[in-house]
Scaffold this motif. Structure first.
Motif, PDB file in Angstrom:
ATOM      1  N   ILE A 117      28.873  28.005  33.267  1.00 23.65           N
ATOM      2  CA  ILE A 117      28.286  26.962  32.544  1.00 23.65           C
ATOM      3  C   ILE A 117      28.940  26.394  31.153  1.00 23.65           C
ATOM      4  CG2 ILE A 117      25.866  26.894  31.115  1.00 23.65           C
ATOM      5  CD1 ILE A 117      25.018  28.788  33.064  1.00 23.65           C
ATOM      6  N   LEU A 118      30.047  27.170  30.574  1.00 19.38           N
ATOM      7  CA  LEU A 118      30.766  26.746  29.326  1.00 19.38           C
ATOM      8  C   LEU A 118      31.784  26.136  29.850  1.00 19.38           C
ATOM      9  CD1 LEU A 118      30.219  29.918  27.298  1.00 19.38           C
ATOM     10  CD2 LEU A 118      29.561  27.580  26.629  1.00 19.38           C
ATOM     11  N   ARG A 119      32.087  26.100  31.158  1.00 20.70           N
ATOM     12  CA  ARG A 119      33.469  25.299  31.817  1.00 20.70           C
ATOM     13  C   ARG A 119      34.642  26.017  31.209  1.00 20.70           C
ATOM     14  NH1 ARG A 119      33.118  19.259  31.315  1.00 20.70           N
ATOM     15  NH2 ARG A 119      35.516  19.542  31.305  1.00 20.70           N
ATOM     16  N   MET A 120      34.300  27.566  31.361  1.00 23.52           N
ATOM     17  CA  MET A 120      35.756  28.083  30.887  1.00 23.52           C
ATOM     18  C   MET A 120      36.201  29.206  32.085  1.00 23.52           C
ATOM     19  SD  MET A 120      34.379  29.689  27.238  1.00 23.52           S
ATOM     20  CE  MET A 120      35.294  31.067  27.572  1.00 23.52           C
ATOM     21  N   ILE A 121      36.105  28.563  33.106  1.00 23.63           N
ATOM     22  CA  ILE A 121      36.552  29.116  34.314  1.00 23.63           C
ATOM     23  C   ILE A 121      38.353  29.078  34.375  1.00 23.63           C
ATOM     24  CG2 ILE A 121      36.649  29.563  36.967  1.00 23.63           C
ATOM     25  CD1 ILE A 121      34.151  30.299  35.935  1.00 23.63           C
ATOM     26  N   LYS A 122      38.776  30.182  34.480  1.00 27.02           N
ATOM     27  CA  LYS A 122      40.307  30.172  34.291  1.00 27.02           C
ATOM     28  C   LYS A 122      41.135  30.011  35.893  1.00 27.02           C
ATOM     29  CE  LYS A 122      41.450  30.205  30.025  1.00 27.02           C
ATOM     30  NZ  LYS A 122      40.100  29.997  29.386  1.00 27.02           N
ATOM     31  N   GLY A 148      20.390  18.945  28.198  1.00 31.89           N
ATOM     32  CA  GLY A 148      19.512  17.748  27.778  1.00 31.89           C
ATOM     33  C   GLY A 148      19.849  16.712  28.586  1.00 31.89           C
ATOM     34  N   ASP A 149      20.429  15.412  28.160  1.00 30.13           N
ATOM     35  CA  ASP A 149      20.881  14.537  28.987  1.00 30.13           C
ATOM     36  C   ASP A 149      22.229  14.338  29.214  1.00 30.13           C
ATOM     37  OD1 ASP A 149      18.094  13.683  29.086  1.00 30.13           O
ATOM     38  OD2 ASP A 149      18.338  12.365  27.085  1.00 30.13           O
ATOM     39  N   THR A 150      23.043  15.304  28.650  1.00 29.05           N
ATOM     40  CA  THR A 150      24.239  15.496  28.892  1.00 29.05           C
ATOM     41  C   THR A 150      24.964  16.113  29.930  1.00 29.05           C
ATOM     42  OG1 THR A 150      24.358  15.389  26.407  1.00 29.05           O
ATOM     43  CG2 THR A 150      26.575  15.712  27.502  1.00 29.05           C
ATOM     44  N   ALA A 151      25.569  15.481  30.786  1.00 29.75           N
ATOM     45  CA  ALA A 151      26.577  16.130  31.642  1.00 29.75           C
ATOM     46  C   ALA A 151      27.697  16.557  31.541  1.00 29.75           C
ATOM     47  CB  ALA A 151      26.494  14.920  33.368  1.00 29.75           C
ATOM     48  N   LEU A 152      27.815  17.942  31.597  1.00 28.35           N
ATOM     49  CA  LEU A 152      29.139  18.491  31.058  1.00 28.35           C
ATOM     50  C   LEU A 152      30.321  18.318  31.953  1.00 28.35           C
ATOM     51  CD1 LEU A 152      27.785  22.237  30.019  1.00 28.35           C
ATOM     52  CD2 LEU A 152      27.428  19.912  29.147  1.00 28.35           C
ATOM     53  N   SER A 153      30.247  17.955  33.116  1.00 34.40           N
ATOM     54  CA  SER A 153      31.426  17.590  33.897  1.00 34.40           C
ATOM     55  C   SER A 153      32.056  16.155  33.248  1.00 34.40           C
ATOM     56  CB  SER A 153      31.216  17.636  35.381  1.00 34.40           C
ATOM     57  OG  SER A 153      30.587  16.382  35.616  1.00 34.40           O
ATOM     58  N   GLY A 154      31.103  15.493  32.697  1.00 32.14           N
ATOM     59  CA  GLY A 154      31.657  14.038  32.211  1.00 32.14           C
ATOM     60  C   GLY A 154      32.293  14.368  30.723  1.00 32.14           C
ATOM     61  N   ALA A 156      33.709  20.880  21.323  1.00 27.67           N
ATOM     62  CA  ALA A 156      32.900  20.914  20.253  1.00 27.67           C
ATOM     63  C   ALA A 156      31.403  21.448  20.718  1.00 27.67           C
ATOM     64  CB  ALA A 156      32.916  19.397  20.008  1.00 27.67           C
ATOM     65  N   LEU A 157      31.022  21.251  22.110  1.00 25.63           N
ATOM     66  CA  LEU A 157      29.709  21.661  22.592  1.00 25.63           C
ATOM     67  C   LEU A 157      29.511  22.954  22.704  1.00 25.63           C
ATOM     68  CD1 LEU A 157      27.843  19.645  25.152  1.00 25.63           C
ATOM     69  CD2 LEU A 157      27.942  22.053  25.615  1.00 25.63           C
ATOM     70  N   ARG A 158      30.761  23.755  22.861  1.00 25.22           N
ATOM     71  CA  ARG A 158      30.589  25.301  22.586  1.00 25.22           C
ATOM     72  C   ARG A 158      30.273  25.764  21.408  1.00 25.22           C
ATOM     73  NH1 ARG A 158      36.257  25.256  25.738  1.00 25.22           N
ATOM     74  NH2 ARG A 158      35.537  24.876  27.540  1.00 25.22           N
ATOM     75  N   LEU A 159      29.323  26.695  21.463  1.00 25.01           N
ATOM     76  CA  LEU A 159      28.684  27.255  20.132  1.00 25.01           C
ATOM     77  C   LEU A 159      27.737  26.256  19.451  1.00 25.01           C
ATOM     78  CD1 LEU A 159      29.112  29.722  18.590  1.00 25.01           C
ATOM     79  CD2 LEU A 159      30.636  28.645  16.939  1.00 25.01           C
ATOM     80  N   ALA A 160      28.270  25.068  19.573  1.00 22.76           N
ATOM     81  CA  ALA A 160      26.944  23.972  18.887  1.00 22.76           C
ATOM     82  C   ALA A 160      25.878  23.736  19.905  1.00 22.76           C
ATOM     83  CB  ALA A 160      27.740  22.924  18.316  1.00 22.76           C
TER      84      ALA A 160
END
Lengths: 318, 334
Positions: free
Chosen positions: A55-60, A73-79, A87-91
């Protein structure tokens, strides 16, 4: 369907292995409402923690996200590009690490570990302003102000975990992912830490994903529970329903394995072992351990079906 | 707050120095050689002096150096002198004192080997850290194997090759010495440049050989550190790569490197012999080499003593600095 804050859609995570591809998260979908407490339970190796990282896109490497999408929300993380994702992590989505881990930098004071997080998200506080912010955050998680000056090795396990929670909430995230936040803590401290986590979640109005395998803890804490088995989300239902009337045989056996105060006697387990992800059985991955398995279970992979508004199940028999 | 700790460590340092001084006094005397007689005989055999007066002269010199007194008196005198920073006269270069000679040689050695050790440490540590970092530039992968190959070569061999190439074939650098013969010693631009030009060859051979080792050690530590939970959490905190690299990874991986650095710095005095002899560098190693050749008791003692004080002091400094580098090591008594 009602409003969602986080939506995971057909997420797949694969690990490239010399003997073939191992799918640790297989086609998982679920969504989170604002303020909701969502539990993710399963055996070791069922893909819970991998989910949290995905979910956090932290796969190594050698792992990779094979497909699917995560919406905040309306943000697609893969984009998002690397820096926007950072910046989105933590915030946006914060993580509370496993309680058994050394998640704090041993050579940096707690104050500065919070300061680092703020600074790298553009909140450059210095001197007294930083000290005040840190004191407020520590107070929110029930830590005395002098913890700010301390190093991690000077804190107890419970205090360290509170410090991690303080870091996680410092930018008021919308979603908190807590990956076994109380593992390795004794039950008293566990209860306190969970109360703290629950309280800050309410203060923030954030949604929370609690990853773990402690069904008792889940029953007390979450609103809805998802059960993972061999990388798949086999059942999701409101916690009351899933405890009283589990639909998937695996969930049922999991709940039956809990010791109860009324019925004394031997403990009941689930026979067999979780399958190797590399050599998943055909059909339903659970069928070799399932007492009710039929011919269909052995050959046909069950699809995820919606059962009402907030429940799903992936079983031919349910 | 740490005054007690510092005082205790300093006490240990003093004990080491005293033990070293004692060993340093007794060991050469176990050989039973009479350095003064040897020296005079040697000179006599070269035809300088008349044979007849030698016994007389030995007596006079031994009196002068205090070698005629009982061993215990000699030892007490010696310890007293050492405490006052007096390391006696050189036998081979009689009117000169050992302290003078060491004071003259020390800056060369500390300058050359101290600087090269620090530079190789800084360079190697940073390269090693970058090597382990996934975001590092690709060319590093091609840059490092030659340095590892060089690491396996003794530096005096590399020094000879470089000397042949740069000083003999192409003649761009001076082949010998710490400065040009006859140059006026002083803090002038000309002299400093001259010294630097002379330092290039020995520095290059030391740095090229040792960078690979530092890089290798740092890369190993860095890989371990990058697998730590706090690095994963740092990433989950959304920290910038640079912050994670410097403050979370390098800051932790560098701790064992620092121990190695302190030990390396303590050893520069004893490690200086080969470089300085090959490059004719006027440092403490060359001094020791010469003193051994000339059987110059007091100079050998003086140099060895200085080496031990250097090592002891480096260890002392490390002890003092380590709690500051790693807060898990504290001043407090357990």
């Amino acid at each position: 369907m009602s409003e969602t804050i986080l939506r995971v859609e057909r997420l797949r995570v694969a690990y490239d292995h010399p003997r073939g591809v191992v799918r640790a998260v297989d086609d998982v979908s679920f969504s989170l409402r604002p303020h909701e407490r969502f539990g993710l339970a399963g055996e070791s190796g069922s893909g819970k923690s991998t989910m949290a990282l995905a979910i956090l896109r932290m796969i190594k490497r050698p792992g990779r996200i094979e497909g699917g999408e995560v919406w905040l929300g309306d943000t697609a993380l893969s984009g998002l590009d690397t820096d926007r994702m950072r910046a989105l992590r933590l915030a946006g989505i914060a993580m509370v690490p496993q309680g058994s881990m050394n998640s704090l930098n041993p050579v940096v004071r707690i104050r500065d570990q919070i300061g680092d997080a703020l600074a790298d998200h553009g909140v450059g506080l210095k001197g007294r302003a930083l000290a005040e912010r840190v004191r407020d955050l520590l107070a929110q998680v029930g830590l005395p102000p002098d913890v700010a000056r301390k190093y991690p090795h000077e804190l107890s396990g419970g205090m360290k975990q509170r410090a991690c929670i303080a870091i996680a909430i410092c930018l008021r995230p919308k979603v908190i992912i807590a990956d076994e936040p109380t593992s390795a803590l004794d039950v008293v401290v566990q209860k306190q830490v969970m109360q703290t986590l629950g309280r800050v979640q309410q203060d923030l109005g954030a949604a929370i994903i609690l990853v773990g395998h402690d069904m008792g803890l889940m029953a007390q804490f979450v609103d809805r529970l998802g059960i993972m088995y061999a990388g798949r989300l086999v059942e999701v239902a409101p916690i009351r329903d899933i405890i009283t009337a589990p639909r998937h045989p695996y969930t049922r056996m999991l709940i039956e394995s809990l010791p109860s105060l009324e019925q004394r006697g031997g403990l009941r387990g689930i026979p067999g072992l979780a399958p190797l992800l590399r050599e998943l059985p055909p059909g339903c991955a659970f069928h070799p351990r399932c007492p009710a398995a039929t011919e269909r279970c052995r050959s046909e992979k069950p699809a995820v079906r919606a059962m009402g508004e907030d429940a799903t199940v992936a079983c031919h028999l349910a | 707050m740490g005054l007690y700790f510092v005082a205790k460590r300093f006490g240990v340092f003093l004990v080491i120095v005293w033990l070293a001084a004692t060993l340093n006094f007794f060991l050469p005397r176990l050989s039973g050689d009479d350095p003064v007689a040897n020296k005079l005989m040697e000179q006599a055999s070269l035809g300088g002096y008349a044979q007849a007066g030698i016994a007389e002269m030995v007596k006079v010199y031994n009196q002068h150096f205090g070698l005629d007194k009982p061993l215990l008196t000699q030892y007490l005198n010696y310890v007293g002198n050492v405490a006052h920073g007096d390391l006696n006269y050189s036998i081979a270069n009689y009117p000169r004192t050992v302290v003078d000679m060491i004071a003259e040689a020390l800056p060369w050695t500390v300058g050359l080997l101290g600087m090269t050790t620090l530079v190789s440490f800084a360079l190697g540590t940073f390269l090693g850290a970058l090597l382990a970092w996934p975001g590092a530039p690709r060319w590093l992968q091609w840059f490092m194997p030659p340095l590892w190959a060089l690491h396996a070569i003794p530096f005096f061999l590399l020094g000879l090759v470089l000397m042949w190439l740069l000083a003999f074939q192409f003649q761009i650098l001076p082949i010998f010495g710490g400065h040009s013969p006859g140059a006026k010693v002083g803090l002038t631009v000309g002299f400093v440049l001259d010294v630097l030009r002379h330092a290039v060859l020995p520095s290059l051979s030391i740095v090229l050989v040792s960078v690979g080792g530092w890089a290798l050690a740092m890369r190993g530590m860095m890989v371990t550190t990058m697998g730590e939970d706090y690095v994963t959490f740092a990433e989950a905190k959304g920290l910038r790569s640079l912050t994670i690299f410097m403050r979370y990874c390098m800051r932790n991986a560098i701790l064992p490197q620092t121990t190695a650095l302190a030990l390396a710095l303590g050893q520069i005095l004893s490690g200086a012999v080969l470089v300085e002899v090959i490059f004719g560098y006027p440092g403490i190693g060359a001094l020791l080499f010469q003193a051994i050749q000339e059987n110059d008791f007091f100079v050998i003692q003086g140099v060895v003593f200085t080496v031990i004080v250097g090592l002891g002091f480096a260890t002392f400094l490390l002890d003092i600095l380590y709690p500051w580098l790693d807060p898990r090591i504290t001043y407090r008594r357990s």
